[in-house]
Design a protein around this motif. Structure first.
Motif, short mmCIF file in Angstrom:
data_model
loop_
_atom_site.label_atom_id
_atom_site.label_comp_id
_atom_site.label_asym_id
_atom_site.label_seq_id
_atom_site.Cartn_x
_atom_site.Cartn_y
_atom_site.Cartn_z
N GLY B 69 57.53 74.87 32.58
CA GLY B 69 58.78 73.81 32.34
C GLY B 69 59.60 74.61 31.32
N PHE B 98 55.88 70.18 40.65
CA PHE B 98 57.05 69.53 39.74
C PHE B 98 56.17 68.66 38.44
CE2 PHE B 98 59.65 70.56 43.35
CZ PHE B 98 60.59 71.03 42.66
N SER B 298 61.49 74.69 47.46
CA SER B 298 60.57 75.54 46.38
C SER B 298 59.98 74.59 45.27
CB SER B 298 61.73 76.16 45.64
OG SER B 298 62.61 76.94 46.34
N CYS B 299 59.30 75.29 44.49
CA CYS B 299 58.50 74.52 43.39
C CYS B 299 59.61 74.54 42.07
CB CYS B 299 57.29 75.19 42.80
SG CYS B 299 56.03 75.14 44.22
N HIS B 300 59.21 73.86 40.91
CA HIS B 300 60.25 73.70 40.04
C HIS B 300 60.62 75.13 39.22
CE1 HIS B 300 61.51 71.87 36.12
NE2 HIS B 300 61.24 72.96 35.66
N ASN B 301 61.75 75.18 39.39
CA ASN B 301 62.61 76.47 38.78
C ASN B 301 62.10 77.72 39.52
OD1 ASN B 301 64.09 78.14 37.22
ND2 ASN B 301 62.60 77.93 35.57
N CYS B 302 62.03 77.82 40.62
CA CYS B 302 61.56 79.06 41.25
C CYS B 302 62.66 79.28 42.58
CB CYS B 302 60.42 78.72 41.77
SG CYS B 302 59.78 80.52 42.63
#
Lengths: 180, 669
Positions: B69, B98, B298-302
């Motif tokens: 996060g 996420f 994508s996954c979170h922030n990738c």
């Protein structure tokens, strides 16, 4: 004399087909606007939100625009290429109909400022962090129509005259004109 | 103030319906970081080895990584831990997506679930408001279906949901926990969740995650992004496409599956199909993927795009998939890609591990063909592989008839069926199904990783050291020329001198001591990732990743406000790796369990294998039975483990196997 006056329009081009739904834009936007800068992040404070609906294959980064006190009377749906989009999916308003674009603590509206800062960034941070190029930045010049419409002046003077009377307005104008 | 982490866990007792927000001890962060490290500590302190996997006393812990996060690219992993019903060992199955970051935004690092609810429920976490809600109306529904209905019920499109399907409710030993595009699949975490009558955990958060040294942290994140971008244009030459870049293997992107389809084995991990990949197959499978894959995800922030939306009989999206699950059903059923993507949709809704499930089904088909299972066991068993898989999928998730036995996985099913069925469960390590891969010559590095990896899953142990040497010394020299990731210069030499044939080739090269160090390095990287929650795809898994042992101490320090250098991080990973080992030792794991599938390599070398294990144990500071010595434990600040080992007779005062242990061992032989 004939040169057209222009103004610079900062534009983030959003290619929803390229969006991979990662929300890096939300993370870095909220970090950039934290005080001190980058000291925290929280997508709920972000001025860009990705409207995501994975099973409908909808991924739309949308930016915070103007505050509006009331939600729309009706809310339409758009069908584009077989996918159903709520009208809000494209709307920038900080509005009572949704939780986006409001400070979570105070409820005050948020608005994208294109990461204006000193020194100036080459691009807003969300664009810099979007490696998939769903967000790209461009500046374009738009012509500005700065001709003064005589009617606009008339309306203002008339309002003053209605309040103070014509004599008062004329006296003030001649006094002010002397100062120049 | 706590940095990177929130400093709070959510403790949920489903038996009593009690929920507490508990402040965590920052000293535990300094000792174990977070994620896997602090999960393991919770299990050591609170789950004695007598606790059965499906007992209400077993914990199910969802631990977001320490950096999850935060703005660090790819920091989004949740480490799900419990005692596995299948291996009966400490399990840590992980998911990206996420959910973990959302949990942190809601103000919690972990959700610690204990007890068992009297009826099916789900947990709704919305910042400080946490509720246990009725889920009886979701009984039997699919994982994605449930997530969707929960979002509707809560009136919020942006809630993140981790849920189980019918497989978890039925306590299938290889049931997964699904979370949209990601899942904690391995070792039956979904079954433990089902045993607790917990259908789902829904999360929504709107709190800040703080960073200790903001400017430095963002600078390191920017450097990582710039590196990822540069690396995207410069794949490693001479390596197969899925391993040349970053991220997890880019299965959703590539069409050329010659390598997997001809080198991995089909059916019940048996049949190698040389010459399978013809132009015709290439064309057909390309068409399938192009038609069914609607978007890379994508996954979170990738920025990596390891996942994809897959559309089955619709133009939009039916479910999401990543990595090698693309081929496991196809190859297990000896079918085609279209079948694989279709059945995976059903299996994902049911919530099943895409490694163990197809292998268990292929195992059943083999037993049927060998007449060990009969029409009596499998009434109306269809004739074709595709139909048989659908048949078996249905039986397993309902635990109906033969499905009730197969739902325990190949090892336990083999034991229960008997009549020689045990031998058909040939592709397990520690009772857990593995990649379908059978090779010729033993590779010492992989021998150790397969044998000793506590995650019991090779793809999550291997990583930064190339799998095999390039053909020429020039190529190897070119590879090491730009390789700052290594612990020290010796690694370059070991790689340059590694040959495909001759004296310096497998099984005798790299030598035992070098092999131990190479394994140790790769393992260490995974332990860091599993604690920080940074995806292995940007750290421990690919060649030349953006995050490595030389920049991670700064990143973790700047993010979490710790004061870590390389030696400090090294010590923490040793502590965590040893603690995970100790947990499993306490659950009975010993040297006899540290072995690869018997037939993984055709050519085996018992003497060399003994030397390798001896060398590795010694390197780790463990005794010859694979138990950390009291001295090692004390050095790592794990004196309390040494004391309990002594009290339980697992170690004697001098650290040697106790008389009690020796007696048990003697009796077993």
């Amino acid at each position: 004399m004939n040169a057209v006056k222009t103004k610079k329009i900062k534009t983030i081009k959003i290619d929803v087909d390229k969006c991979n739904g990662c929300r890096a834009c939300e993370v870095i936007c909220s970090a950039m606007h934290a005080e001190p800068r980058y000291s925290s992040n929280n997508p709920a404070r972000s001025r860009v939100r990705v409207i995501r609906d994975p099973l409908a294959d909808i991924y739309i980064p949308v930016y915070a625009g103007e505050y509006t006190a009331a939600e729309c009377t009706g809310r339409d749906r758009y069908v584009i290429d077989g996918k159903v989009y709520d009208e809000c999916a494209f709307c920038r308003a900080s509005c009572p109909s949704r939780g986006f674009f409001k400070e979570p603590d105070s409820g005050l509206p948020l608005k994208c400022d294109m990461c204006e800062s000193d020194p100036t960034l080459k691009e807003p941070m969300c664009v810099q962090w979007c490696l998939t190029d769903a967000l790209t930045y461009e500046e374009r010049e738009e012509p500005v129509d700065d001709a003064i419409e005589p009617e606009d002046v008339d309306v203002g003077l008339e309002a003053l005259a209605n309040k103070y009377g014509w004599q008062q307005v004329v006296d003030s104008m001649s006094r002010l004109a002397k100062k120049d | 103030m706590r940095y990177a982490e929130t400093g709070f866990n959510l403790e949920v007792d489903l038996t009593k319906g009690n929920i507490e927000r508990v402040a965590t001890d920052p000293r535990l962060t300094a000792l174990h970081l977070g994620g896997l490290g602090t999960n393991a500590r919770l299990f050591w302190d609170r789950v004695p080895p007598e606790v059965e996997p499906f007992s209400p006393d077993n914990l199910l812990v969802f631990g977001a990584g320490l950096l999850a996060g935060t703005p660090a690219p790819g920091s989004n992993r949740t480490i799900v831990s419990s005692i596995s019903p299948q291996t009966r060992l400490f399990a840590y199955s992980m998911m990206g997506g996420f959910w973990g970051p959302e949990l942190k935004y809601a103000g919690y690092d972990k959700v610690v679930v204990r007890g068992r609810s009297p009826k099916l429920v789900y947990l709704w976490i919305h910042d400080d408001q946490v509720e246990i809600r009725d889920a009886e109306h979701y009984r039997g529904l699919g994982t994605l279906e449930t997530a969707e209905l929960i979002r509707q019920e809560l009136g919020d499109r942006h809630v993140q949901v981790a849920s189980i399907g019918l497989a978890g409710e039925s306590r299938v030993f290889f049931a997964s926990i699904e979370q949209g595009k990601s899942s904690a699949s391995r070792q039956g975490m979904g079954a433990v969740m089902g045993s607790k009558n917990l259908k789902a955990i829904a999360v929504r958060g709107s709190k800040d995650i703080n960073i200790a040294k903001p400017t430095e942290y963002i600078e390191l994140c920017n450097q990582a992004l710039a590196y990822i971008k540069a690396r995207d244009g410069h794949p490693i030459p001479g390596v197969m496409p899925i391993l040349a870049g970053l991220g997890s293997p880019q299965e959703m992107k590539v069409h050329d599956e010659k390598w997997h389809t001809e080198n991995f084995v089909w059916g019940n991990a048996r049949t190698r199909r040389k010459g399978f990949w013809t132009d015709e197959v290439h064309k057909e499978w390309t068409n399938t993927l192009e038609t069914m894959r609607t978007r890379l995800l994508s996954c979170h922030n990738c920025p990596m795009k390891c996942g994809a939306s897959i559309a089955v009989d619709t133009r939009i999206c039916s479910y999401m998939m990543k990595c090698f699950s693309k081929l496991t059903y196809t190859m297990g059923a000896m079918s085609n890609l279209d079948f694989g993507l279709r059945i995976a949709q059903k299996a994902t809704e049911h919530g099943l591990d895409a490694f163990s499930a197809p292998q268990t089904m292929a195992f059943a088909i083999e037993l049927y063909e060998a007449k060990i299972l009969t029409d009596e066991d499998m009434p109306d068993f269809p004739a074709t592989g595709d139909e048989r898989f659908y048949y078996l999928l249905d039986k397993i998730v309902h635990r109906e008839g033969i499905g009730d036995i197969l739902a325990d996985g190949t090892y336990w099913a083999g034991q229960r069926i008997g009549k020689g069925a045990e031998a058909y469960a040939h592709n397990c390590i520690k009772k857990h199904e593995q990649l379908p891969l059978k090779l010729g010559m033993l590779n010492p590095i992989y021998f150790l990783m397969y044998s000793t990896g506590e995650k019991i899953n090779i793809t999550q142990i291997e990583g930064n050291f190339p799998q095999e040497p390039f053909a020429t010394r020039e190529e190897r020299e070119a590879f090491v020329a730009d390789w700052p990731h290594i612990p020290d210069e010796r690694f370059k030499q070991w790689y340059v001198e590694w040959e495909q044939r001759g004296e310096h080739s497998i099984p005798n090269y790299p030598p035992v001591d070098a092999t131990c160090e190479i394994v140790h390095w790769q393992e260490k990287m995974h332990y860091v990732d599993d604690c920080t929650g940074i995806c292995a795809g940007l750290g421990s898994f690919p060649l030349k990743p953006p995050f490595h042992m030389h920049n991670l101490p700064r990143l973790i320090s700047a993010g979490a406000g710790l004061d870590l250098d390389e030696a400090g991080l090294d010590q923490i990973t040793k502590r965590n790796r040893t603690l995970v080992r100790a947990l499993n030792n306490r659950l009975g794991l010993r040297r006899k369990d540290d072995k690869p599938p018997e037939d993984h390599w055709r050519k085996r070398f018992p003497e060399l294998e003994k030397k390798l294990l001896d060398g590795y144990y010694k390197f780790k500071g463990w005794n010859e039975d694979g138990v950390p010595t009291a001295e090692t434990l004390r050095e790592l600040g794990l004196g309390f483990v040494a004391e309990e080992f002594a009290a339980r007779g697992i170690l004697t005062a001098d650290g040697s196997p106790s008389a009690k242990e020796a007696a048990i061992e003697g009796a077993a032989q």
